[in-house]
Design a protein around this motif. Structure first.
Motif, PDB file in Angstrom:
ATOM      1  N   THR A 229       0.779  -1.195  -0.106  1.00  0.00           N
ATOM      2  CA  THR A 229      -0.066  -0.040  -0.053  1.00  0.00           C
ATOM      3  C   THR A 229       0.754   1.376  -0.020  1.00  0.00           C
ATOM      4  N   GLY A 230       2.269   0.889  -0.092  1.00  0.00           N
ATOM      5  CA  GLY A 230       3.029   2.198   0.069  1.00  0.00           C
ATOM      6  C   GLY A 230       2.877   3.096  -1.087  1.00  0.00           C
ATOM      7  N   ASP A 231       2.497   2.859  -2.533  1.00  0.00           N
ATOM      8  CA  ASP A 231       2.567   3.910  -3.215  1.00  0.00           C
ATOM      9  C   ASP A 231       1.329   3.816  -4.016  1.00  0.00           C
ATOM     10  N   ASP A 232       0.672   4.956  -4.696  1.00  0.00           N
ATOM     11  CA  ASP A 232      -0.561   5.094  -5.294  1.00  0.00           C
ATOM     12  C   ASP A 232      -0.894   4.387  -6.319  1.00  0.00           C
ATOM     13  N   VAL A 233       0.184   3.547  -6.955  1.00  0.00           N
ATOM     14  CA  VAL A 233      -0.160   2.843  -8.173  1.00  0.00           C
ATOM     15  C   VAL A 233      -1.231   1.637  -7.737  1.00  0.00           C
ATOM     16  N   THR A 234      -1.047   0.976  -6.669  1.00  0.00           N
ATOM     17  CA  THR A 234      -1.920  -0.003  -5.880  1.00  0.00           C
ATOM     18  C   THR A 234      -3.341   0.472  -5.959  1.00  0.00           C
ATOM     19  N   PHE A 235      -3.577   1.525  -5.500  1.00  0.00           N
ATOM     20  CA  PHE A 235      -4.765   2.217  -5.141  1.00  0.00           C
ATOM     21  C   PHE A 235      -5.286   2.571  -6.432  1.00  0.00           C
ATOM     22  N   ARG A 236      -4.583   3.286  -7.653  1.00  0.00           N
ATOM     23  CA  ARG A 236      -5.205   3.327  -8.830  1.00  0.00           C
ATOM     24  C   ARG A 236      -5.676   1.972  -9.684  1.00  0.00           C
ATOM     25  N   ALA A 237      -4.655   0.900  -9.345  1.00  0.00           N
ATOM     26  CA  ALA A 237      -4.895  -0.343 -10.259  1.00  0.00           C
ATOM     27  C   ALA A 237      -6.005  -1.176  -9.643  1.00  0.00           C
ATOM     28  N   LEU A 238      -6.464  -0.941  -8.088  1.00  0.00           N
ATOM     29  CA  LEU A 238      -7.461  -1.698  -7.642  1.00  0.00           C
ATOM     30  C   LEU A 238      -8.767  -0.919  -7.305  1.00  0.00           C
ATOM     31  N   ALA A 239      -9.051   0.264  -7.886  1.00  0.00           N
ATOM     32  CA  ALA A 239      -9.982   1.010  -7.714  1.00  0.00           C
ATOM     33  C   ALA A 239     -11.403   0.221  -8.053  1.00  0.00           C
ATOM     34  N   GLY A 240     -12.308   0.297  -7.085  1.00  0.00           N
ATOM     35  CA  GLY A 240     -13.523  -0.378  -7.400  1.00  0.00           C
ATOM     36  C   GLY A 240     -13.719  -1.755  -7.357  1.00  0.00           C
ATOM     37  N   THR A 241     -12.654  -2.614  -6.700  1.00  0.00           N
ATOM     38  CA  THR A 241     -12.333  -4.025  -7.001  1.00  0.00           C
ATOM     39  C   THR A 241     -12.994  -4.563  -5.917  1.00  0.00           C
ATOM     40  N   PHE A 242     -13.132  -4.168  -4.517  1.00  0.00           N
ATOM     41  CA  PHE A 242     -13.681  -5.118  -3.341  1.00  0.00           C
ATOM     42  C   PHE A 242     -15.351  -4.997  -3.098  1.00  0.00           C
ATOM     43  N   ASP A 243     -15.698  -6.309  -2.767  1.00  0.00           N
ATOM     44  CA  ASP A 243     -16.992  -6.210  -1.928  1.00  0.00           C
ATOM     45  C   ASP A 243     -16.910  -5.697  -0.654  1.00  0.00           C
ATOM     46  N   LEU A 244     -15.819  -6.244   0.042  1.00  0.00           N
ATOM     47  CA  LEU A 244     -15.455  -6.035   1.376  1.00  0.00           C
ATOM     48  C   LEU A 244     -14.181  -5.860   1.796  1.00  0.00           C
ATOM     49  N   ILE A 245     -14.083  -4.809   2.428  1.00  0.00           N
ATOM     50  CA  ILE A 245     -12.612  -4.612   3.086  1.00  0.00           C
ATOM     51  C   ILE A 245     -12.336  -4.556   4.409  1.00  0.00           C
ATOM     52  N   VAL A 246     -11.873  -5.357   5.319  1.00  0.00           N
ATOM     53  CA  VAL A 246     -11.532  -5.495   6.645  1.00  0.00           C
ATOM     54  C   VAL A 246     -10.172  -4.809   6.994  1.00  0.00           C
ATOM     55  N   SER A 247     -10.366  -3.871   7.826  1.00  0.00           N
ATOM     56  CA  SER A 247      -9.040  -3.217   8.123  1.00  0.00           C
ATOM     57  C   SER A 247      -8.702  -3.675   9.383  1.00  0.00           C
ATOM     58  N   THR A 248      -7.430  -4.177   9.656  1.00  0.00           N
ATOM     59  CA  THR A 248      -7.193  -4.554  11.080  1.00  0.00           C
ATOM     60  C   THR A 248      -5.839  -3.615  11.341  1.00  0.00           C
ATOM     61  N   VAL A 249      -5.835  -2.423  11.036  1.00  0.00           N
ATOM     62  CA  VAL A 249      -4.652  -1.602  11.184  1.00  0.00           C
ATOM     63  C   VAL A 249      -5.008  -1.034  12.609  1.00  0.00           C
ATOM     64  N   SER A 250      -3.734  -0.867  13.353  1.00  0.00           N
ATOM     65  CA  SER A 250      -3.748  -0.546  14.786  1.00  0.00           C
ATOM     66  C   SER A 250      -3.529   1.131  14.791  1.00  0.00           C
ATOM     67  N   ALA A 251      -3.251   1.667  13.457  1.00  0.00           N
ATOM     68  CA  ALA A 251      -2.856   3.314  13.200  1.00  0.00           C
ATOM     69  C   ALA A 251      -4.073   3.937  12.640  1.00  0.00           C
TER      70      ALA A 251
END
Ligand code: NAP
Ligand code: ZN
Ligand code: ZN
Length: 350
Positions: A229-251
């Motif tokens: 998730t460190g660069d925006d390429v991932t976010f552009r490539a995966l836009a509109g992909t998921f039915d469900l995202i579960v975030s477990t992040v502590s920050a």
């Protein structure tokens, strides 16, 4: 004859942020509906660290953390019907609730409207502080105790009592399963159980991690895809992909970016419990009729269902077994995202 109140060895934070050290804590006498549990293993949850360091506020000290407890029944009260001496049992994040409110009656004790009693860092109905699983014995009401199936090793089962149920409950509630694309954010204690459970439920699973360092592990755990998730390429490539995202992040996360990864009508469920508030641009949920939700552990009935599901599918946690004197070092490693994937304390070393 049941055991009188006793004192037992434990590891406690004497004050907010202080290193944990060996001490003793009281355990109540075994009441008619109580079981006395010989704790064998206790998982280290990131919530233990938030609380031992008073990151959420209102900490009660000395604090004995630990709400991923696995052990065996050493004694039962005269009215106990569900357990017998020698049974393999677990205790999770709470040890009591009002038992009368709408949520308690539905088996959603974790949302008890009168506030349940947390396994540690809480006051029980008598106003006595509760002490958690970094200890050798605990006395718990049988109705807040679950059975660990024979198919699960006790050390690998301990983390299921919090990490397992915290992911199982939202994955079930939001219908993770065949035909669904599910992303798990953060491959730590919660996240790695999320990958295993979502895969076992039949979903197509993607891990979103800060780096690709743990990619091989993620794929072995059951992920179909793994992105950094460190660069925006991932976010552009995966836009509109998921039915469900579960975030477990502590920050705190940049939620707007993650919400952009959902399909129309998709849901992002946050289970991470950061110490700081987040900011959100509401256009991120307006467009695409998206849901941003939260979820907290699970009720007793669902926790038992999760344990049975994990036993059936061979899903123990990936653990690193440690001695009690390594707890403070383990905390530092969790904070550095250097956990693979749950530290578990061998309580015989307390
Ligand atoms: P953990 O083992 O530390 O895992 C969290 C993972 O989040 C890390 O391994 C890391 O994964 C990722 N991460 C950490 N810092 C990050 C950052 N600044 N930005 C992006 N990603 C980051 O912790 P855990 O025990 O799984 O617990 C996670 C959170 O859930 C904690 O806040 C805990 O208190 C909370 N929790 C909530 C519930 C509930 O009922 N809702 C129950 C238990 C725990 P990568 O290295 O893969 O990026
Ligand atoms: Zn926890
Ligand atoms: Zn209640």
């Amino acid at each position: 004859m049941t055991t009188n109140a006793s004192t037992v060895p434990a590891y406690a934070a004497p004050a907010a942020g202080a290193p944990l050290e060996r001490t003793t804590v009281p355990r109540r006498a075994v009441g008619a509906h109580d079981v006395l549990i010989d704790i064998k293993y206790a998982g280290i949850c990131h919530s233990d660290i938030h609380q031992a360091r008073d990151g959420w506020g209102r900490g009660i000290y000395p604090m004995v953390p630990g709400h991923e407890i696995a052990g065996t029944v050493a004694e039962v009260g005269s009215g106990v019907t569900k357990f017998a001496v020698g049974d393999r049992v677990g205790v999770g994040c709470f040890v009591d609730s009002c038992r009368e409110c709408e949520h308690c009656r539905q088996g959603l004790e974790q949302y008890c409207t009168r506030g349940g009693t947390a396994t540690y860092n809480a006051l029980d109905k008598n106003g006595e502080p509760t002490y958690g699983g970094y200890s050798t014995r605990i006395v718990v009401d049988e109705n807040y105790t679950v059975r660990i199936p024979d198919g699960l090793a006790l050390d690998e089962a301990a983390p299921l009592l919090c990490a397992g149920i915290t992911l199982y409950s939202p994955l079930r509630h939001w219908n993770a399963g065949p035909g669904k694309k599910v992303a798990i954010v953060g491959l730590g204690g919660l996240g790695h159980m999320g990958v295993k459970i979502a895969h076992a439920l039949g979903a197509e699973v993607t891990v979103l991690s800060q780096t690709l360092r743990k990619k091989d592990d993620g794929l072995k755990l059951g992920a179909d895809h793994y992105y950094a998730t460190g660069d925006d390429v991932t976010f552009r490539a995966l836009a509109g992909t998921f039915d469900l995202i579960v975030s477990t992040v502590s920050a705190p996360l940049p939620f707007d970016k993650y919400l952009g990864l959902l399909k129309t009508d998709g849901a992002m469920v946050n289970v991470g419990a950061p110490e700081e508030p987040i900011s959100l641009n509401l256009f991120s949920v307006i467009g695409g009729r998206k849901t941003l939700a939260g979820s907290m552990i699970g009720g007793i009935r669902e926790t038992q269902e999760m344990l049975d599901f994990c036993a059936e599918h061979g899903l123990g946690a990936e653990i690193e077994l440690i001695r009690a004197e390594q707890i403070n070092e383990a905390y530092e490693r969790v904070l550095a995202s250097d956990v693979r994937y749950r530290f578990v304390i061998d309580t015989a070393t307390i």
